[in-house]
Motif scaffolding. Structure first.
Motif, mmCIF file in Angstrom:
data_model
loop_
_atom_site.group_PDB
_atom_site.id
_atom_site.type_symbol
_atom_site.label_atom_id
_atom_site.label_comp_id
_atom_site.label_asym_id
_atom_site.label_seq_id
_atom_site.Cartn_x
_atom_site.Cartn_y
_atom_site.Cartn_z
ATOM 1 N N HIS A 25 52.455 75.117 43.334
ATOM 2 C CA HIS A 25 52.680 75.973 42.167
ATOM 3 C C HIS A 25 53.864 76.919 42.365
ATOM 4 N N ILE A 26 54.900 76.420 43.012
ATOM 5 C CA ILE A 26 56.132 77.192 43.190
ATOM 6 C C ILE A 26 56.965 76.988 41.932
ATOM 7 N N THR A 27 57.204 78.056 41.184
ATOM 8 C CA THR A 27 57.851 77.905 39.880
ATOM 9 C C THR A 27 59.303 78.331 39.858
ATOM 10 N N SER A 28 59.778 78.959 40.896
ATOM 11 C CA SER A 28 61.166 79.388 40.906
ATOM 12 C C SER A 28 61.770 78.998 42.245
ATOM 13 N N SER A 29 62.878 78.280 42.204
ATOM 14 C CA SER A 29 63.449 77.840 43.469
ATOM 15 C C SER A 29 64.909 77.454 43.322
ATOM 16 N N HIS A 30 65.538 77.357 44.456
ATOM 17 C CA HIS A 30 66.908 76.878 44.582
ATOM 18 C C HIS A 30 66.823 75.764 45.623
ATOM 19 N N ILE A 31 67.176 74.552 45.245
ATOM 20 C CA ILE A 31 67.044 73.412 46.148
ATOM 21 C C ILE A 31 68.401 73.092 46.748
ATOM 22 N N GLU A 32 68.425 72.897 48.065
ATOM 23 C CA GLU A 32 69.654 72.529 48.758
ATOM 24 C C GLU A 32 69.425 71.245 49.538
ATOM 25 N N THR A 33 70.457 70.426 49.595
ATOM 26 C CA THR A 33 70.457 69.239 50.445
ATOM 27 C C THR A 33 71.820 69.138 51.104
ATOM 28 N N ASP A 34 71.842 68.576 52.300
ATOM 29 C CA ASP A 34 73.122 68.400 52.979
ATOM 30 C C ASP A 34 73.677 66.982 52.767
ATOM 31 N N ASN A 35 73.049 66.225 51.859
ATOM 32 C CA ASN A 35 73.496 64.870 51.587
ATOM 33 C C ASN A 35 74.274 64.841 50.270
ATOM 34 N N LEU A 36 75.570 64.630 50.353
ATOM 35 C CA LEU A 36 76.434 64.649 49.177
ATOM 36 C C LEU A 36 76.034 63.587 48.150
ATOM 37 N N HIS A 37 75.642 62.388 48.609
ATOM 38 C CA HIS A 37 75.268 61.318 47.673
ATOM 39 C C HIS A 37 74.041 61.694 46.843
ATOM 40 N N VAL A 38 73.058 62.317 47.480
ATOM 41 C CA VAL A 38 71.856 62.745 46.756
ATOM 42 C C VAL A 38 72.224 63.838 45.756
ATOM 43 N N ALA A 39 73.002 64.822 46.193
ATOM 44 C CA ALA A 39 73.397 65.922 45.303
ATOM 45 C C ALA A 39 74.176 65.397 44.104
ATOM 46 N N GLN A 40 75.125 64.481 44.339
ATOM 47 C CA GLN A 40 75.907 63.923 43.239
ATOM 48 C C GLN A 40 75.049 63.078 42.307
ATOM 49 N N ALA A 41 74.140 62.298 42.866
ATOM 50 C CA ALA A 41 73.272 61.446 42.044
ATOM 51 C C ALA A 41 72.369 62.279 41.150
ATOM 52 N N GLY A 52 73.143 65.130 40.003
ATOM 53 C CA GLY A 52 73.996 65.827 39.054
ATOM 54 C C GLY A 52 74.574 64.965 37.944
ATOM 55 N N ASN A 53 74.389 63.655 37.996
ATOM 56 C CA ASN A 53 74.899 62.803 36.914
ATOM 57 C C ASN A 53 73.814 61.852 36.443
ATOM 58 N N ASN A 54 74.036 61.216 35.317
ATOM 59 C CA ASN A 54 73.026 60.325 34.736
ATOM 60 C C ASN A 54 73.381 58.855 34.869
ATOM 61 N N ALA A 55 74.259 58.518 35.798
ATOM 62 C CA ALA A 55 74.643 57.115 35.986
ATOM 63 C C ALA A 55 73.441 56.298 36.441
ATOM 64 N N LYS A 56 73.335 55.072 35.937
ATOM 65 C CA LYS A 56 72.232 54.196 36.332
ATOM 66 C C LYS A 56 72.531 53.580 37.688
ATOM 67 N N ASN A 57 71.495 53.441 38.477
ATOM 68 C CA ASN A 57 71.598 52.821 39.792
ATOM 69 C C ASN A 57 70.325 52.005 39.973
ATOM 70 N N ASN A 58 70.455 50.693 40.063
ATOM 71 C CA ASN A 58 69.283 49.816 40.132
ATOM 72 C C ASN A 58 68.796 49.551 41.554
ATOM 73 N N SER A 59 69.236 50.345 42.511
ATOM 74 C CA SER A 59 68.776 50.190 43.888
ATOM 75 C C SER A 59 67.506 51.012 44.119
ATOM 76 N N GLU A 60 66.949 50.918 45.327
ATOM 77 C CA GLU A 60 65.801 51.760 45.689
ATOM 78 C C GLU A 60 66.191 53.236 45.602
ATOM 79 N N PHE A 61 67.406 53.538 46.037
ATOM 80 C CA PHE A 61 67.925 54.900 45.955
ATOM 81 C C PHE A 61 67.918 55.374 44.504
ATOM 82 N N GLY A 62 68.393 54.542 43.580
ATOM 83 C CA GLY A 62 68.411 54.883 42.162
ATOM 84 C C GLY A 62 67.019 55.134 41.610
ATOM 85 N N ALA A 63 66.044 54.337 42.075
ATOM 86 C CA ALA A 63 64.661 54.515 41.617
ATOM 87 C C ALA A 63 64.111 55.866 42.063
ATOM 88 N N VAL A 64 64.419 56.267 43.296
ATOM 89 C CA VAL A 64 63.953 57.561 43.804
ATOM 90 C C VAL A 64 64.627 58.697 43.023
#
Length: 103
Positions: A49-65, A67-79
């Protein structure tokens, strides 16, 4: 083979509040494992029940994914797709909490 993910929750001053770790079977690609880590952190936040947060990741691909709505039909895209729906739920709950607290 196994891999582990973890997350750390800090307050607005950067002080440690809580952490969790989880072990999974498999040997996914690095980006997929990082995406699973962020997803599990989001699930943990929701169940805690944490309702306020700032999420950080050190993985540029995850952060970029996230941040955009591009389709990706891989397992990564599904996640990433699951992330977006869970982020929407968390953001909506946070917005509802903020609007119900208005005087």
């Amino acid at each position: 083979n196994f891999y582990c993910i973890g997350a750390c929750l800090r307050d607005d001053k950067g002080q440690f509040v809580a952490a969790f770790a989880k072990r999974f079977e498999g040997q996914p690609a690095i980006d997929e494992a990082e995406a699973v880590g962020v997803l599990e952190a989001l699930k943990w936040m929701q169940s805690s029940h944490i309702t306020s947060s700032h999420i950080e990741t050190d993985n540029l691909h995850v952060a970029q994914a996230l941040g955009n709505n591009a389709k990706n039909n891989s397992e990564f895209g599904a996640v990433i797709k699951i992330h977006r729906s869970l982020l929407t739920v968390i953001i909506c709950k946070c917005t509802e909490s903020l609007s119900s607290n208005k005087v």
